[in-house]
Design a protein around this motif. Structure first.
Motif, mmCIF file in Angstrom:
data_model
loop_
_atom_site.group_PDB
_atom_site.id
_atom_site.type_symbol
_atom_site.label_atom_id
_atom_site.label_comp_id
_atom_site.label_asym_id
_atom_site.label_seq_id
_atom_site.Cartn_x
_atom_site.Cartn_y
_atom_site.Cartn_z
ATOM 1 N N THR A 28 32.249 26.261 53.124
ATOM 2 C CA THR A 28 32.262 26.382 51.663
ATOM 3 C C THR A 28 32.418 27.847 51.263
ATOM 4 N N PHE A 29 33.105 28.058 50.170
ATOM 5 C CA PHE A 29 33.311 29.411 49.638
ATOM 6 C C PHE A 29 33.053 29.346 48.134
ATOM 7 N N PRO A 30 31.916 29.853 47.687
ATOM 8 C CA PRO A 30 31.618 29.798 46.244
ATOM 9 C C PRO A 30 32.555 30.696 45.447
ATOM 10 N N VAL A 31 32.746 30.337 44.206
ATOM 11 C CA VAL A 31 33.601 31.137 43.328
ATOM 12 C C VAL A 31 32.898 32.468 43.037
ATOM 13 N N SER A 32 33.623 33.551 43.264
ATOM 14 C CA SER A 32 33.065 34.893 43.079
ATOM 15 C C SER A 32 33.305 35.388 41.651
ATOM 16 N N PHE A 33 32.408 36.305 41.204
ATOM 17 C CA PHE A 33 32.630 36.940 39.896
ATOM 18 C C PHE A 33 33.883 37.826 39.927
ATOM 19 N N GLU A 34 34.207 38.341 41.126
ATOM 20 C CA GLU A 34 35.397 39.174 41.272
ATOM 21 C C GLU A 34 36.610 38.263 41.376
ATOM 22 N N ILE A 35 37.454 38.302 40.379
ATOM 23 C CA ILE A 35 38.598 37.383 40.342
ATOM 24 C C ILE A 35 39.610 37.696 41.456
ATOM 25 N N ASP A 36 39.680 38.976 41.845
ATOM 26 C CA ASP A 36 40.616 39.337 42.917
ATOM 27 C C ASP A 36 40.174 38.753 44.260
ATOM 28 N N THR A 37 38.865 38.674 44.469
ATOM 29 C CA THR A 37 38.361 38.059 45.702
ATOM 30 C C THR A 37 38.760 36.590 45.764
ATOM 31 N N ASN A 38 38.677 35.909 44.652
ATOM 32 C CA ASN A 38 39.070 34.492 44.606
ATOM 33 C C ASN A 38 40.565 34.329 44.870
ATOM 34 N N VAL A 40 42.538 36.321 46.601
ATOM 35 C CA VAL A 40 42.830 36.599 48.020
ATOM 36 C C VAL A 40 42.403 35.421 48.890
ATOM 37 N N TYR A 41 41.268 34.802 48.548
ATOM 38 C CA TYR A 41 40.813 33.657 49.353
ATOM 39 C C TYR A 41 41.822 32.507 49.303
ATOM 40 N N VAL A 42 42.299 32.197 48.108
ATOM 41 C CA VAL A 42 43.255 31.086 47.975
ATOM 42 C C VAL A 42 44.553 31.404 48.716
ATOM 43 N N LYS A 43 45.050 32.608 48.557
ATOM 44 C CA LYS A 43 46.316 32.969 49.209
ATOM 45 C C LYS A 43 46.186 32.976 50.724
ATOM 46 N N SER A 44 45.081 33.538 51.227
ATOM 47 C CA SER A 44 44.913 33.591 52.684
ATOM 48 C C SER A 44 44.689 32.201 53.267
ATOM 49 N N THR A 45 43.976 31.329 52.534
ATOM 50 C CA THR A 45 43.767 29.962 53.036
ATOM 51 C C THR A 45 45.087 29.206 53.124
ATOM 52 N N LEU A 46 45.985 29.479 52.180
ATOM 53 C CA LEU A 46 47.309 28.824 52.195
ATOM 54 C C LEU A 46 48.340 29.666 52.939
ATOM 55 N N HIS A 47 47.871 30.655 53.704
ATOM 56 C CA HIS A 47 48.727 31.453 54.603
ATOM 57 C C HIS A 47 49.864 32.149 53.843
ATOM 58 N N TYR A 48 49.557 32.609 52.636
ATOM 59 C CA TYR A 48 50.503 33.386 51.819
ATOM 60 C C TYR A 48 51.860 32.685 51.703
ATOM 61 N N VAL A 65 43.151 35.462 32.810
ATOM 62 C CA VAL A 65 43.108 34.130 33.435
ATOM 63 C C VAL A 65 44.295 34.013 34.387
ATOM 64 N N TYR A 66 44.030 33.506 35.591
ATOM 65 C CA TYR A 66 45.100 33.324 36.570
ATOM 66 C C TYR A 66 45.323 31.830 36.824
ATOM 67 N N PHE A 67 46.570 31.441 36.820
ATOM 68 C CA PHE A 67 46.955 30.081 37.222
ATOM 69 C C PHE A 67 47.577 30.155 38.617
ATOM 70 N N LEU A 68 47.079 29.351 39.544
ATOM 71 C CA LEU A 68 47.660 29.273 40.887
ATOM 72 C C LEU A 68 48.047 27.825 41.174
ATOM 73 N N TYR A 69 49.280 27.623 41.548
ATOM 74 C CA TYR A 69 49.754 26.254 41.816
ATOM 75 C C TYR A 69 50.950 26.300 42.763
ATOM 76 N N LEU A 70 51.218 25.186 43.402
ATOM 77 C CA LEU A 70 52.389 25.064 44.273
ATOM 78 C C LEU A 70 53.568 24.591 43.435
ATOM 79 N N GLU A 71 54.590 25.389 43.379
ATOM 80 C CA GLU A 71 55.700 25.118 42.469
ATOM 81 C C GLU A 71 56.392 23.772 42.720
ATOM 82 N N PRO A 72 56.631 23.350 43.986
ATOM 83 C CA PRO A 72 57.337 22.067 44.169
ATOM 84 C C PRO A 72 56.518 20.849 43.742
ATOM 85 N N LEU A 73 55.170 20.989 43.663
ATOM 86 C CA LEU A 73 54.325 19.827 43.379
ATOM 87 C C LEU A 73 53.853 19.762 41.944
#
Length: 504
Positions: A28-38, A40-48, A65-73
Motif C-alpha cells: 500500500t502507498f498512502p496519498v502524500s501531501f506532496e503532489i509531486d511524490t504522488n 512520481v509513484y504513479v509514473k514509476s509504477t506504470l514504468h513511465y 490539480v493533475y489528471f493522469l490517465y491512459l490515453e487509449p482507454l
C-alpha cells in the motif's frame, strides 16, 4: 494398465491436496501531501509508459490539480469539454471537492489502489496539499454491434448474440430475465491480464454446492496468459484427459437465459463473446434453441436425428473397414459385385484408405477456416470435387470410401455445439484402428470403453451421462424428450398443488 490408472489416482489426490492460492498483496502507498511524490509513484509504477497522459489544471483559486490517465482507454473528448472547463471556474476548496464528489467518482486514500483502476480506463485526480485523491469514470467503451453468431444460427427465435464487452452481454441476459433472483458475481482472472469475469446464476434454481465449487476452482486459476473461456474451461473440468467436452459454450443470449432458468451456472469473460455453461450432461449437446421454437414433434425428430448423426460420425468409417476386411458375407447379394469392383484394385488396406481420406478432409477443413471467405469456398470446391474425383479415377481411393467419408463429414456438422463436433472427429480414429484389427468385435470393444467412460464422467461433480447413468425416468422425459410446453406447465402445476397440499 495398473500404473496408468494409478497415475490418474495420484493426480486426483494432488488436485484434492492443492491449496487455494491467494493473490499477491500489493504494497500500500498512502496519498502524500506532496503532489509531486504522488505523480512520481504513479509514473514509476506504470514504468513511465508514454501513453500515460498527465494534464495540469489550475482552478479559479490557484489550486493545482493533475489528471493522469491512459490515453487509449479514456474518453479524452469528454474530459476536455466537461471536466477541465468546470474545474477552471471553481473558486474555493469546498466547491472543488463538492464538484468532484458530484461527478461519477470515488475517493481513495491509498494511491496503490488507483493503479488497477487507471489500467481499466479511469482517470486519477491529484490535488495539491491533500492526503486523498479521486478516480473519475472516463472509460472509453468500444464494442461491435449485437448480431447473430455465425456458428449458432437459428431459423426462428432471437438473433442477438454476445459481443466482446462484458457489460453489454450482462445487459442482454438481464433483458431476457428480469427477475430479482438473478445473481452476478464478479471476479478477476489472470496474473498479468487481470481479466474481469462474471459468474451468473439464479438463486434458488442453481445448486449452491455447484456454485461454491465453481468459485473455489476459479480462485485456483493462476496463469499469466490472456484469459478466455478455453483456459477457464480446462481449469474447471473434472477430467482434462477426456475427449468429451464437459461444458457447453454458446454466444447466444437466449440459450444462456434458458440454461440459467434450468438451474445452470454461466461464466462470462470480458473480451470474449463466449459464455461457458456448466454443469451439463451428454445429451445437452444435442439440444438446440430451434427445438423449443418449433412444434414438439419436429423438435423431437431433429433431436433424434442429431443423436443418430453422432453415432454415424463416430462409427461409419469403422463399420466400412470391418465389412471390407472381415465381414464381406453380410453385404447383400446384389451389391457384392458392385462393391468388389470398387475396392479390388485399391493398392492398400481399407484402414490406410480411410485414414488418407479423413486426414485430407481435416486439411481441407483447416484451410477453409484460415483463409478468407471467398478463397475458403474455392478450397472447398477444389478439395471436395477435384481431389475427390481425381483420386477415384487414379485408383487410389474407392468410390464407396468417398461416399462413406462424405456421410461422416455431414453427420459431424449436424451437432449444434462445435466442441462436440471436434470430439466426434477424434473418437472415430480408435474405432477405425480396432475395426481393422478385430472387425465388429473391435468396434464393440471401443464403444463399450466409451460408454464406461461416459458413465464415470462428471461435470462439476454431476453425472455427465444423466439420465441414463444413473437412470432416471423423469429426468429422461424432461431432458432427452422435448415435451409440449403445455404438458410441462400442467406437470408443474400438479407438482405445485401436491407440494401445497403436503405442506398444508
Amino acid at each position: 494398465m495398473k500404473s496408468f490408472f494409478k497415475a490418474f489416482e495420484n493426480q486426483k489426490k494432488q488436485k484434492a491436496d492443492t491449496k487455494i492460492l491467494e493473490p499477491p498483496e500489493t504494497p500500500t502507498f498512502p496519498v502524500s501531501f506532496e503532489i509531486d511524490t504522488n505523480r512520481v509513484y504513479v509514473k514509476s509504477t506504470l514504468h513511465y509508459t508514454e501513453d500515460l497522459v498527465e494534464k495540469k489544471v489550475t482552478t479559479g483559486h490557484n489550486k493545482t490539480v493533475y489528471f493522469l490517465y491512459l490515453e487509449p482507454l479514456s474518453d479524452t473528448k469528454d474530459m476536455h469539454e466537461y471536466f477541465y472547463s468546470k474545474l477552471r471556474k471553481i473558486r474555493s476548496d469546498e466547491n472543488l471537492h463538492r464538484t468532484l464528489s458530484d461527478m461519477d467518482s470515488a475517493r481513495l486514500v491509498h494511491l496503490s489502489d488507483a493503479i488497477s483502476e487507471i489500467l481499466s480506463g479511469k482517470s486519477l485526480v491529484l490535488i495539491e496539499n491533500t492526503d486523498y485523491c479521486y478516480l473519475l469514470s472516463t472509460t472509453s467503451v468500444i464494442h461491435r454491434d449485437v448480431g447473430e453468431p455465425d456458428n449458432e444460427q437459428v431459423i426462428r427465435g432471437s438473433h442477438s448474440g454476445f459481443v466482446e464487452n462484458l457489460s453489454v452481454n450482462l445487459q442482454l441476459v438481464r433483458n431476457l430475465i428480469s427477475h430479482p433472483s438473478l445473481v452476478v458475481k464478479y471476479t478477476t482472472l489472470g496474473e498479468v491480464s487481470k481479466t474481469k469475469s462474471a459468474v451468473i446464476y439464479m438463486d434458488g434454481r442453481a445448486d449452491p454446492i455447484v456454485v461454491e465449487e465453481i468459485h473455489r476452482r476459479l480462485k485456483k486459476i493462476k496463469v499469466d496468459k490472456l484469459m478466455n473461456s478455453g483456459i477457464i474451461e480446462e481449469y474447471m473440468e473434472d477430467n482434462i484427459y477426456s475427449l468429451f467436452p464437459q461444458f457447453i459454450t454458446t454466444e447466444r443470449a437466449d440459450r444462456t437465459a434458458l440454461n440459467l432458468i434450468d438451474g445452470r451456472v454461466i461464466i462470462l469473460t470480458d473480451g470474449d463473446p463466449t459464455a461457458l455453461v456448466l454443469p451439463v450432461t451428454f445429451f445437452s449437446f444435442f439440444q438446440s434453441t430451434d427445438d423449443y421454437n418449433s412444434r414438439w414433434v419436429a423438435g423431437n425428430f431433429y433431436r433424434l436425428i442429431r443423436v443418430i448423426s453422432f453415432l454415424l460420425a463416430v462409427t461409419l468409417p469403422g463399420i466400412y473397414i470391418a465389412i471390407i476386411t472381415y465381414h464381406y458375407e453380410i453385404i447383400p447379394f446384389g451389391m457384392t459385385f458392385v462393391i468388389k469392383d470398387a475396392v479390388e484394385h485399391i493398392p492398400y488396406p481399407p484402414l490406410v484408405e480411410a485414414l488418407f481420406m479423413e486426414l485430407t478432409l481435416e486439411l481441407i477443413r483447416e484451410a477453409g477456416i484460415r483463409l478468407p471467405t471467398p478463397i475458403g469456398q474455392t478450397i472447398g470446391i477444389v478439395g471436395g470435387l477435384v481431389i475427390g474425383d481425381a483420386v477415384v479415377n487414379a485408383g487410389f481411393i474407392s468410390s464407396i470410401m468417398i461416399i462413406v467419408v462424405a456421410l461422416t463429414a455431414i453427420s459431424s456438422f449436424v451437432v449444434p455445439v462445435h466442441e462436440m463436433s471436434m470430439a466426434m472427429r477424434l473418437l472415430r480414429y480408435p474405432i477405425m484402428i480396432m475395426a481393422s484389427l478385430l472387425g465388429f468385435v473391435g468396434i464393440v470393444f471401443c464403444l463399450t470403453v466409451y460408454l464406461i467412460h461416459l458413465c464415470k464422467l462428471t461435470s462439476i461433480g454431476k453425472p455427465f451421462f444423466y439420465p441414463f447413468a444413473p437412470f432416471d425416468w423423469k429426468g429422461l422425459m424432461n431432458r432427452f424428450v422435448r415435451l409440449p410446453h403445455t404438458v410441462e406447465v400442467k406437470n408443474e402445476q400438479k407438482e405445485g398443488k401436491n407440494n401445497h397440499s403436503s405442506s398444508s
